[in-house]
Write an enzyme that holds these catalytic residues in place. Structure first.
Site, PDB file in Angstrom:
ATOM      1  N   ASP A  47       0.833  -1.213   0.000  1.00  0.00           N
ATOM      2  CA  ASP A  47       0.000   0.000   0.000  1.00  0.00           C
ATOM      3  C   ASP A  47       0.865   1.259   0.000  1.00  0.00           C
ATOM      4  O   ASP A  47       2.059   1.219   0.320  1.00  0.00           O
ATOM      5  CB  ASP A  47      -0.926   0.005   1.223  1.00  0.00           C
ATOM      6  N   GLU A 114       0.151  -1.165   5.749  1.00  0.00           N
ATOM      7  CA  GLU A 114       1.190  -0.648   6.641  1.00  0.00           C
ATOM      8  C   GLU A 114       0.925   0.808   7.015  1.00  0.00           C
ATOM      9  O   GLU A 114       1.116   1.225   8.156  1.00  0.00           O
ATOM     10  CB  GLU A 114       2.563  -0.763   5.974  1.00  0.00           C
ATOM     11  N   ASP A 141      12.957  -5.238   7.259  1.00  0.00           N
ATOM     12  CA  ASP A 141      11.815  -4.454   6.779  1.00  0.00           C
ATOM     13  C   ASP A 141      12.309  -3.058   6.409  1.00  0.00           C
ATOM     14  O   ASP A 141      13.432  -2.680   6.733  1.00  0.00           O
ATOM     15  CB  ASP A 141      10.750  -4.370   7.896  1.00  0.00           C
TER      16      ASP A 141
END
Ligand SMILES: [Zn+2]
Length: 412
Positions: A47, A114, A141
């Site tokens: 996203d 997220e 990440d």
């Protein structure tokens, strides 16, 4: 986008198992040859944040067309976070095509929410892995970048690995008073009490501290610095007050050394001649490791010192996740990988100011690294969540090389 991913990386899709989690999130399992070796996970999110209404015309290229021009890939998400997502897949695709098989299992986990807390995507992926008894050696990440000019006196670019992340706590304060006519006001009104309480919170912020990850970052960077700043950072026993005064002058540096206090919502009253029965305000705190929601609530209660004001925490609040140890083979492997691909940079541990999907993985791993292998200068940083987000083609190629080397070094 998921169809595009599938079409673009056929060898990887043949080698790995693909699952859809919580309707939109993607979980790929690239099974390792050694079933006993501990798996790892590479994270990215699908996203993006929206383009702020009214700023569309400021974009040099349309924000959603994926235009490649002037040496850049333009568009919302090119950095945050499709650059990471696609470069991971590019690396894996090339390796799968060459017949590479990882020694240990690699999960590629791509959440879909997220930017709105990851409570559907990342949280459910982590829960699914936990239900299968998976314990990850480490997670990589998005996170801190390779930046120049982050600190005065440091000439080389610094690659900061986010081994710590701030916590998030919003508290709703409500002042309770007796509603009534404004012609006969009491000494204390809901609005007056709440205003006083909020002013006190701003005046008595939580103390600045140099400890843990931030202290370790200074220890690592100080020897690389020149001039007065090297002297300051190498002698914190003497210069700490001076340094903290300097840090307090700017938002980004202050956020590294303190649990911040931000007044974000205020609601009271609806008629000019009526005293409201209550006044409510939201205060958002970002917690440095070591502070907890409970300690912040204590601080707020002591500071406002008014039992007619209640304090209610938001359901989504999270304490800072556990700090990843740097005396850890995975940290050393990551450091080595960064140095191999970006030989000119200094690698140091850092504190991630914003929240990432990776915090949902705290239950299934002890080691979370928040790092995006992207070079950025201060001009670039404005493009994050801003206008004219773009990723250089050269930078994208480096990211692919980075993830390839990371897979080789950790699972080769
Ligand atoms: Zn992101």
């Amino acid at each position: 986008m998921q169809a595009h991913i599938e079409k673009s990386f056929p060898a990887f899709h043949a080698a790995a198992k693909r699952e859809i989690v919580a309707d939109y999130s993607l979980l790929y399992t690239w099974e390792g040859a050694d079933p006993k070796a501990q798996p790892i996970a590479l994270l990215a999110h699908q996203d993006v944040v929206p383009v702020a209404p009214g700023t569309e015309k400021d974009w040099q290229q349309p924000p959603y067309d994926g235009v490649i021009a002037d040496g850049f890939i333009w568009g919302r998400g090119s950095w945050d976070d499709k650059g990471n997502l696609y470069s991971m897949l590019e690396a894996a695709e090339a390796m799968a095509r060459e017949g590479f098989r990882p020694k240990r299992t690699i999960y590629f986990a791509f959440g879909h929410d997220e930017e709105t807390a990851g409570t559907a995507g990342a949280k459910n992926i982590a829960a699914l892995l936990a239900s299968r008894g998976v314990k990850l050696d480490f997670v990589v990440d998005e996170g801190l970048l390779i930046t120049e000019g982050i600190m005065k006196g440091l000439e080389k670019p610094a690659a900061l690995i986010g081994v710590a992340e701030k916590g998030y706590a919003t508290l709703v304060l409500t002042a309770h008073a007796t509603p009534g006519h404004s012609s006969m006001p009491p000494r204390q009104t809901a609005i007056g009490m709440m205003s006083a309480a909020l002013a006190r919170l701003e005046d008595h912020r939580l103390p600045m501290q140099i400890r843990g990850t931030v202290a370790e970052m200074f220890d690592t960077l100080a020897p690389e610095m020149s001039g007065f700043n090297r002297v300051v950072l190498s002698n914190l026993w003497l210069f700490k007050p001076l340094l903290l005064r300097e840090f307090e002058k700017s938002g980004p540096t202050e956020a590294m050394v303190r649990t911040t206090t931000a007044l974000t919502i205020f609601n009271a009253g609806d008629k000019d001649n009526v005293l409201p029965g209550n006044a409510a305000a939201s205060v958002n705190f970002r917690l440095i490791p070591g502070d907890t929601q409970a300690s912040v609530i204590d601080h707020v209660r002591d500071t406002i010192d008014n039992d007619r004001i209640s304090i209610t925490p938001f359901a989504g609040n999270t304490d800072p996740p556990p700090v990843t140890a740097t005396a850890n083979p995975s940290y050393q492997m990551l450091t080595k990988t960064i140095r191999e691909i970006y030989p000119d940079v200094i690698v140091a541990p850092g504190l991630m100011i914003a929240a990432t999907d990776s915090r949902h993985y705290a239950g299934i791993t002890d080691s979370i690294f928040r790092f995006s292998p992207v070079r950025a200068n201060s001009d670039d940083l404005k493009r994050f969540h801003g206008t004219n987000e773009r990723l250089s083609i050269e930078g994208y190629a480096d990211m692919i090389r980075f993830y390839r080397r990371l897979i080789e070094n950790s699972a080769g």
